[in-house]
Design a protein around this motif. Sequence first.
Motif, short mmCIF file in Angstrom:
data_model
loop_
_atom_site.label_atom_id
_atom_site.label_comp_id
_atom_site.label_asym_id
_atom_site.label_seq_id
_atom_site.Cartn_x
_atom_site.Cartn_y
_atom_site.Cartn_z
N VAL A 59 0.84 -1.20 0.00
CA VAL A 59 0.00 0.00 0.00
C VAL A 59 0.87 1.25 0.00
O VAL A 59 0.55 2.26 -0.64
N ALA A 60 1.98 1.19 0.68
CA ALA A 60 2.89 2.34 0.77
C ALA A 60 4.04 2.20 -0.22
O ALA A 60 5.14 2.69 0.01
N GLY A 61 3.79 1.52 -1.33
CA GLY A 61 4.85 1.22 -2.29
C GLY A 61 5.60 2.43 -2.82
O GLY A 61 6.81 2.37 -3.02
N MET A 62 4.91 3.55 -3.05
CA MET A 62 5.55 4.71 -3.64
C MET A 62 6.59 5.34 -2.71
O MET A 62 7.42 6.13 -3.14
N ASP A 63 6.54 4.99 -1.44
CA ASP A 63 7.55 5.49 -0.50
C ASP A 63 8.83 4.68 -0.56
O ASP A 63 9.83 5.04 0.05
N ASN A 64 8.81 3.57 -1.28
CA ASN A 64 9.96 2.68 -1.36
C ASN A 64 10.85 3.13 -2.53
O ASN A 64 10.40 3.26 -3.66
N VAL A 65 12.12 3.39 -2.24
CA VAL A 65 13.04 3.89 -3.28
C VAL A 65 13.19 2.89 -4.42
O VAL A 65 13.58 3.27 -5.53
N ALA A 66 12.87 1.62 -4.19
CA ALA A 66 13.02 0.60 -5.22
C ALA A 66 12.10 0.83 -6.41
O ALA A 66 12.36 0.32 -7.50
N ILE A 67 11.06 1.63 -6.21
CA ILE A 67 10.09 1.85 -7.29
C ILE A 67 10.32 3.18 -8.00
O ILE A 67 9.68 3.47 -9.01
N HIS A 68 11.26 3.97 -7.50
CA HIS A 68 11.45 5.31 -8.05
C HIS A 68 11.96 5.29 -9.49
O HIS A 68 11.57 6.14 -10.30
N ALA A 69 12.83 4.34 -9.83
CA ALA A 69 13.32 4.26 -11.21
C ALA A 69 12.18 3.96 -12.17
O ALA A 69 12.09 4.55 -13.26
N SER A 70 11.30 3.06 -11.77
CA SER A 70 10.13 2.75 -12.58
C SER A 70 9.26 3.98 -12.75
O SER A 70 8.79 4.27 -13.86
N GLU A 71 9.05 4.72 -11.68
CA GLU A 71 8.21 5.91 -11.76
C GLU A 71 8.79 6.95 -12.71
O GLU A 71 8.07 7.59 -13.48
N ARG A 72 10.10 7.12 -12.68
CA ARG A 72 10.74 8.09 -13.58
C ARG A 72 10.51 7.71 -15.04
O ARG A 72 10.23 8.57 -15.89
N GLN A 73 10.63 6.42 -15.35
CA GLN A 73 10.43 5.98 -16.74
C GLN A 73 8.98 6.19 -17.18
O GLN A 73 8.72 6.61 -18.32
N ILE A 74 8.04 5.91 -16.30
CA ILE A 74 6.63 6.06 -16.65
C ILE A 74 6.26 7.54 -16.82
O ILE A 74 5.56 7.91 -17.77
N VAL A 75 6.74 8.39 -15.92
CA VAL A 75 6.46 9.82 -16.03
C VAL A 75 7.05 10.38 -17.33
O VAL A 75 6.41 11.19 -18.01
N GLU A 76 8.25 9.95 -17.68
CA GLU A 76 8.86 10.42 -18.92
C GLU A 76 8.05 9.98 -20.13
O GLU A 76 7.87 10.73 -21.09
N LEU A 77 7.54 8.76 -20.08
CA LEU A 77 6.70 8.25 -21.15
C LEU A 77 5.37 9.01 -21.21
O LEU A 77 4.90 9.39 -22.29
#
Length: 216
Positions: A59-77
Amino acid sequence: MSRALLLNFSPHGKAARAYRLAAEVLRDWPDIGTVIDRQLGGEPLSALTCDYATAVTSVAGMDNVAIHASERQIVELESSDLLVLCTPLHNFTLPAAMKLWIDQVVRIQRSFGVNSAGEKVGLLKDRPTFVLVSSGGFILGEQARQPDFLTPYLKAILSCIGIQQLTFIYLQGSVRGGEAIERGVMAAREALLRGLAGTVGRRSIAGDEACGSCLA
């Protein structure tokens, strides 16, 4: 003005023919204001880890640094109006660097959801997407002697996140060198120009006929 995302998955980096072709065309296209250029073949993204898998299901996944790289790629897309992918065909399919990017951007409850029937539903907006595929041999036409698992896979996986406006352009037969390469690059250039003219504004194109075997 449109914003283009150019991703190069070739280990040859900026020396790759498909990348050089795409970069030149996008640079000169009057309706494209910004080109975000990523060399993911020479600087591949990290593989998914246990921490990433835990974050995705938390539930608190977005606070985990492990997902930040994925988020950067999706936002760029998400911020792009046009997507251009330059990739070689490796062992009948996509290179490892491209698979790493796909694993980062295809994320449940972020780039795709699941409906009541259990089917994946894309959550990203559709956009014109051009895939420039380089191969030493031939995968299309009468000279084709090898299978192509890259094309159907990319159609399926990009559709999964909402991207369906796909145009594939093939630079085939590079092992023959010389004139064969020149003809392939010229045909691919015409195909890319024609595709952009139909999706990202209009402009005059020299040479009216693109090579039909380069489109799928």
